[in-house]
Motif scaffolding. Structure first.
Motif, short mmCIF file in Angstrom:
data_model
loop_
_atom_site.label_atom_id
_atom_site.label_comp_id
_atom_site.label_asym_id
_atom_site.label_seq_id
_atom_site.Cartn_x
_atom_site.Cartn_y
_atom_site.Cartn_z
N TYR A 27 132.12 47.70 11.53
CA TYR A 27 132.22 49.14 11.04
C TYR A 27 130.38 49.08 11.31
O TYR A 27 129.76 50.19 12.31
CB TYR A 27 131.54 49.29 9.89
CG TYR A 27 131.21 50.44 9.01
CD1 TYR A 27 131.19 51.66 8.72
CD2 TYR A 27 129.86 49.56 8.69
CE1 TYR A 27 130.55 52.83 8.23
CE2 TYR A 27 128.85 51.07 8.09
CZ TYR A 27 129.43 52.09 8.17
OH TYR A 27 128.36 53.61 7.98
N HIS A 31 130.20 53.13 15.04
CA HIS A 31 130.60 54.15 13.40
C HIS A 31 130.17 54.91 13.79
O HIS A 31 129.29 55.62 14.57
CB HIS A 31 130.54 53.31 11.93
CG HIS A 31 129.23 53.78 11.69
ND1 HIS A 31 128.41 52.13 11.17
CD2 HIS A 31 128.35 54.78 11.36
CE1 HIS A 31 126.96 52.19 11.17
NE2 HIS A 31 126.45 53.98 11.28
N ARG A 32 131.15 55.99 12.99
CA ARG A 32 130.51 57.72 13.33
C ARG A 32 129.39 57.67 11.89
O ARG A 32 128.74 57.20 11.20
CB ARG A 32 131.56 58.56 12.68
CG ARG A 32 132.99 58.86 13.11
CD ARG A 32 134.18 59.93 11.99
NE ARG A 32 134.43 58.89 10.84
CZ ARG A 32 134.72 59.88 10.16
NH1 ARG A 32 135.48 60.45 9.87
NH2 ARG A 32 134.99 58.53 8.83
N ASN A 190 131.50 52.15 2.83
CA ASN A 190 131.43 52.88 3.96
C ASN A 190 132.34 52.58 5.23
O ASN A 190 132.56 52.96 5.71
CB ASN A 190 129.49 53.19 4.34
CG ASN A 190 128.89 54.04 4.35
OD1 ASN A 190 129.22 55.08 4.01
ND2 ASN A 190 127.69 53.09 3.78
N GLU A 194 135.98 54.75 6.25
CA GLU A 194 135.53 54.80 8.00
C GLU A 194 136.98 53.97 8.34
O GLU A 194 137.31 55.16 9.68
CB GLU A 194 134.81 53.98 8.97
CG GLU A 194 134.32 53.73 9.99
CD GLU A 194 133.51 55.51 10.28
OE1 GLU A 194 133.16 55.91 11.70
OE2 GLU A 194 133.03 56.46 9.22
#
Length: 309
Positions: A27, A31-32, A190, A194
């Motif tokens: 992550y 990640h976005r 998160n 994700e």
């Protein structure tokens, strides 16, 4: 209950520290980018969580930024006209309008009951209007790093496939708690969401997304990528949600209207005695009145609807 009966019917990998490290490293490497991931402001995170409940994240970004430009603090939102907040929600197609009402009321609670300081724990956050266990936990995690493991549709799918956790809410919650490292709710929640959002989607992209759990994943090993049953979200087009939104938008424009003029502005095939006629419209207005969004009164022999201020 005997020990045998209380044993979970799944087993996380023995090398759980390695599993955790693999996910967090994956992550943190890539990640976005979403703006609410760059803040620990509880108000900004709450707005993002409420908006995201029925809207794709890519569309939420624009609405979230516009909302915070207009009402940048809980104090600003608490002072706002509720009709303006509801109108914003409708204009940006953010789902049920009562979520805007509850967000407005939650901001007022923060100001009047908490002196402008957000509560920090999941239990305390649930005291805010419209904030349920999932949203409270998400805000506690992402704003204060003080939450439990988040369990949403993505997380369930990951746990079901990777570790053969049965399709049972209690099992998902237990497995999610066991998997999350202590004191790391912000990055962990998160990261696992994700993973479900970009690698372990309905159609998995294990290799393309570089899933960090491939060496432990039951689905990757067996090729069986079935997923837990998820209730299908009803189509928005033609739904009561859509027409409730149109009622709010129309009343925002006209302030108030008799039903004889409101109906034709809501749908072109409106006919007082038809399938989508007076009785149907009164049902929409009753729902909106129950949510505290609309007032319906009789005046000079006509039924008149207006946004509640």
């Amino acid at each position: 209950m005997s020990d045998a009966e209380s044993e979970p019917d799944y087993a996380l990998p023995d090398d759980l520290p390695a599993v955790r490290e693999a996910l967090v490293s994956w992550y943190e490497a890539d990640h976005r980018e979403f703006p609410w991931r760059e803040t620990d402001d509880a108000y900004e995170i709450l707005v993002s969580e409420v908006m995201s409940q029925q809207t794709q994240l890519g569309r939420v970004v624009e609405a979230w930024e516009a909302f915070l430009d207009r009402w940048p603090t809980p104090e600003a939102l608490a002072d706002a006209d509720r009709a303006d907040v509801v109108g914003f929600w409708t204009d940006h197609s953010l789902g049920y309008n009562n979520r805007a009402k509850y967000l407005h009321e939650a901001a007022q609670q923060v100001v009047t009951e908490y002196d402008g300081d957000f509560p920090t724990t999941p239990d305390e956050l649930q005291e805010l209007m419209g904030v349920g266990p999932y949203t409270a936990n998400a805000v506690a995690s992402f704003a204060f790093n003080d939450g439990d493991a988040v369990v949403d549709t993505n997380v369930k799918r990951v746990l079901y496939r990777a570790f053969d956790v049965p399709d049972d809410d209690a099992a998902f919650e237990a497995a999610a708690r066991e998997a999350m490292p202590d004191g790391e709710s912000r990055v962990w929640n998160n990261a696992i969401m994700e993973l479900g959002g970009v690698a372990c989607e309905q159609t998995p992209k294990c290799d393309a997304a570089g899933c960090p759990w491939r060496e432990w994943c039951t689905a990757y090993e067996t090729g069986d990528f079935t997923a837990p049953d998820v209730p299908t979200q009803p189509s928005f087009e033609g739904s009561r949600r859509q027409f409730r939104g149109r009622v709010v938008s129309t009343l925002k424009e006209y302030d108030e209207l008799p039903l004889s003029k409101l109906g034709p502005r809501i749908r072109v095939d409106y006919a007082p005695d038809g399938e989508h006629g007076r009785e149907w419209l009164e049902g929409l207005l009753s729902d909106l009145a129950d949510d505290g969004l609309v007032d319906v009164t009789d005046r000079d022999g006509e039924t008149v609807a207006r946004l509640r201020r």
